[in-house]
Design a protein around this motif. Structure first.
Motif, PDB file in Angstrom:
ATOM      1  N   GLN B 241      39.118  38.896  41.487  1.00  0.00           N
ATOM      2  CA  GLN B 241      39.225  37.670  40.692  1.00  0.00           C
ATOM      3  C   GLN B 241      40.672  37.240  40.533  1.00  0.00           C
ATOM      4  OE1 GLN B 241      36.985  36.976  37.163  1.00  0.00           O
ATOM      5  NE2 GLN B 241      35.413  38.455  37.729  1.00  0.00           N
ATOM      6  N   GLU B 242      41.542  38.203  40.275  1.00  0.00           N
ATOM      7  CA  GLU B 242      42.969  37.873  40.110  1.00  0.00           C
ATOM      8  C   GLU B 242      43.516  37.309  41.420  1.00  0.00           C
ATOM      9  OE1 GLU B 242      45.211  37.917  37.552  1.00  0.00           O
ATOM     10  OE2 GLU B 242      47.013  37.678  38.778  1.00  0.00           O
ATOM     11  N   ARG B 243      43.153  37.941  42.532  1.00  0.00           N
ATOM     12  CA  ARG B 243      43.642  37.485  43.839  1.00  0.00           C
ATOM     13  C   ARG B 243      43.174  36.054  44.122  1.00  0.00           C
ATOM     14  NH1 ARG B 243      42.117  42.921  47.037  1.00  0.00           N
ATOM     15  NH2 ARG B 243      44.105  44.016  46.754  1.00  0.00           N
ATOM     16  N   ASN B 244      41.901  35.810  43.871  1.00  0.00           N
ATOM     17  CA  ASN B 244      41.364  34.469  44.138  1.00  0.00           C
ATOM     18  C   ASN B 244      42.070  33.426  43.294  1.00  0.00           C
ATOM     19  OD1 ASN B 244      39.562  35.537  45.942  1.00  0.00           O
ATOM     20  ND2 ASN B 244      37.892  35.668  44.456  1.00  0.00           N
ATOM     21  N   LEU B 245      42.259  33.728  42.019  1.00  0.00           N
ATOM     22  CA  LEU B 245      42.925  32.782  41.128  1.00  0.00           C
ATOM     23  C   LEU B 245      44.360  32.548  41.552  1.00  0.00           C
ATOM     24  CD1 LEU B 245      41.825  33.333  37.444  1.00  0.00           C
ATOM     25  CD2 LEU B 245      41.638  31.275  38.805  1.00  0.00           C
ATOM     26  N   ARG B 246      45.024  33.604  42.008  1.00  0.00           N
ATOM     27  CA  ARG B 246      46.411  33.444  42.459  1.00  0.00           C
ATOM     28  C   ARG B 246      46.477  32.457  43.615  1.00  0.00           C
ATOM     29  NH1 ARG B 246      48.787  39.666  42.762  1.00  0.00           N
ATOM     30  NH2 ARG B 246      48.613  40.097  40.526  1.00  0.00           N
ATOM     31  N   ASN B 247      45.579  32.634  44.584  1.00  0.00           N
ATOM     32  CA  ASN B 247      45.568  31.734  45.741  1.00  0.00           C
ATOM     33  C   ASN B 247      45.296  30.300  45.328  1.00  0.00           C
ATOM     34  OD1 ASN B 247      46.091  33.755  47.566  1.00  0.00           O
ATOM     35  ND2 ASN B 247      43.925  34.203  47.917  1.00  0.00           N
ATOM     36  N   GLU B 248      44.306  30.152  44.450  1.00  0.00           N
ATOM     37  CA  GLU B 248      43.937  28.814  43.975  1.00  0.00           C
ATOM     38  C   GLU B 248      45.094  28.133  43.286  1.00  0.00           C
ATOM     39  OE1 GLU B 248      39.502  29.341  42.470  1.00  0.00           O
ATOM     40  OE2 GLU B 248      40.610  27.800  41.320  1.00  0.00           O
ATOM     41  N   LEU B 249      45.708  28.873  42.353  1.00  0.00           N
ATOM     42  CA  LEU B 249      46.790  28.292  41.572  1.00  0.00           C
ATOM     43  C   LEU B 249      47.966  27.910  42.466  1.00  0.00           C
ATOM     44  CD1 LEU B 249      47.053  27.837  38.491  1.00  0.00           C
ATOM     45  CD2 LEU B 249      48.612  29.771  38.441  1.00  0.00           C
TER      46      LEU B 249
END
Lengths: 165, 342
Positions: B241-249
């Motif tokens: 989840q953290e990785r996905n959010l990082r990419n999105e942001l």
């Protein structure tokens, strides 16, 4: 908490008396409770002089008295009351002494009360040994019953050897 | 400078370190709070010899430290390295610790329980940490009898640790989950799944620098393997989840994302006074910059070294003297520069 009579020893006998709907409680040590002479801690008591004297009641009142014996761990002296205050036990023996009360607490904390997991090796060996002894003793009985006395003697020796180990 | 905390490990973009802690007590003695001095010293001696005098390869790389011989700064530097707990550092009891030279193993003696065996690994390696703890446990058990009940398991001072006595935890760096507020949902879910979440130094510590420690709450009724698997699985999901959010942001608003990171880098490299609180925030941003490859000339290992040495006790140890708070702030900034320029 100290005994309300002698003020010296730890009060581990809790007497609750309900008279005319009113509850009176006194806390005594075992010795003072026994010394009052007239009631037995193991069986439902009658009102006695000592209690009557303490509470200022006449002997012919007919109260309902319950006795709640507060236990302390004989190895470390911790009482359940103390544990409830600190949340910490005093020694490993406390677990057997307070087992009944710890079970529901452990169930609340862990959702379980039975250990599934690593066992110390010595304990595993003990279990193995006791299983082996049971097996050998059964064989010994059978040998005796079928009059195979030589075999029985052999088994008896094996059992003795194992028990000594 | 060496030590497990300098290395990266698996999933190091989010997972900082893994730790397994085993609580054990001995049958022969009451728990530490009720032991007499002679008993405490006897116990300490027995544990020391059960490890150091053994034939095991564990005996080679370890040293025994009597905590009464250590000064405050030395004790707190061990706390900062996660080798002893804050409780042991302030304890008035006779207590000690056995440490491995690479500082990945610590065996605390006479903290809340007689023994707290602990193994630390970089990144996400809870299973490896458990194997080491298990090995040490089996070794000590050869010479001393544990307090154990077939029903309740390994008996501990506090019933919350009874059973397996295992606390498996992983420290995750979650800057984006934190700044977007999504972390709240995760913390709630963890509570329901039997996972406790704490700050960087365990119980009663705060989550500074966006570091969160996830561990099992239950210790009784499940096997060690089950407990470790459940922490590992949940941590893996949070990492995703953290990785996905990082990419999105980063995609959504890359300029703002990068600006934040590079502003922090600027202060980190140039400031003259940095408080420990600010330092944790800066390190969080820079860590994010390193793992997203925005910052290329600082390695994660170097950042880990900085993260450790800028803590108050380690800073003073490095300086060789006690520093007041403004001296600390100055020394911190100085140390950061010197490590960055190495």
């Amino acid at each position: 908490m100290l005994c309300q009579h002698c003020n010296v020893r730890l009060a581990n006998v809790h007497l609750a008396q309900i008279i005319n709907g009113k509850k009176i409680e006194i806390f005594l040590c075992e010795q003072c409770a026994k010394e009052s002479g007239q009631f037995c801690l193991e069986c439902p008591p009658e009102i006695n002089d000592f209690l009557a004297g303490l509470m200022g009641f006449q002997k012919n009142n007919n109260p309902y008295v319950t006795i709640n014996k507060e236990i302390a761990c004989p190895s470390c002296g911790m009482s359940y009351e103390e544990f409830q205050k600190t949340g910490k036990l005093g020694c490993s023996n406390c677990y057997s002494v307070f087992a009944e009360r710890l079970e529901p607490l452990l169930k609340r904390i862990h959702g379980n009360t039975e250990h599934h997991g690593k066992t110390p090796r010595k304990m595993e060996l003990d279990i193995k040994k006791s299983n082996e002894l049971i097996g050998l003793k059964e064989l010994l009985n059978k040998a005796i019953q079928s009059e195979e006395y030589e075999k029985a003697a052999e088994l008896r020796d094996r059992i003795r050897k194992l028990e000594v180990e | 400078m060496s030590g497990w905390y300098i290395e990266k490990g698996p999933e190091s973009d989010v997972a900082v370190s893994s730790r397994v802690r085993l609580a054990r007590n001995f049958k022969e003695y009451p728990f530490p709070s009720r032991m007499k001095r002679e008993q405490a010293q006897q116990l300490m001696g027995k544990v020391k010899s059960s490890v150091l005098d053994s034939d095991s390869d564990l005996a080679d790389g370890v040293e025994y430290l009597d905590l009464s011989m250590l000064g405050s700064i030395d004790k707190y530097s061990l706390v900062e390295k996660h080798l002893i707990s804050p409780e042991l550092a302030v304890s008035k009891r006779d207590c000690s610790v056995i440490l491995s030279k690479d500082e990945s193993i610590s065996i605390m003696i006479n903290e809340e329980d007689h023994l707290r065996i602990q193994s630390l690994f970089p990144g996400m390696q809870i299973r490896n940490a458990w194997e080491i703890c298990n090995k040490i446990d089996t070794l000590i058990e050869e010479s001393i009898e544990y307090a154990y009940s077939p029903y309740f398991g390994y008996l501990t001072c506090c019933p919350t640790n009874t059973g397996t006595g295992v606390r498996a935890s992983v420290m995750l760096h979650l800057p984006v989950l934190s700044m977007t507020g999504h972390i709240r949902r995760i913390l709630e879910a963890c509570g329901k799944l039997g996972i406790a979440v704490r700050g960087i130094y365990g119980e009663n510590s705060d989550t500074s620098g966006n570091m969160y420690q996830f561990s099992n709450q239950v210790t009784l009724g499940q096997s060690e393997a089950d407990l470790i698997n459940s922490v590992t699985n949940i941590a893996s999901q949070i990492i995703e989840q953290e990785r996905n959010l990082r990419n999105e942001l980063h995609k959504q608003d890359s300029l703002r994302f990068e600006d934040r990171i590079f502003r922090s880098l600027g202060i980190f490299e140039k400031a003259r006074l940095i408080t420990s609180e600010e330092c944790m925030k800066l390190i969080s941003d820079i860590r994010l910059g390193i793992v997203t490859e925005l910052i290329k000339d600082i390695s994660l290992e170097k950042l880990n070294e900085i993260m450790l040495l800028t803590q108050p006790a380690n800073l003073q140890k490095h300086a060789g003297r006690i520093l007041d708070s403004s001296e600390c702030n100055a020394k911190r900034a100085e140390l950061i520069k010197s490590i960055l320029n190495k």
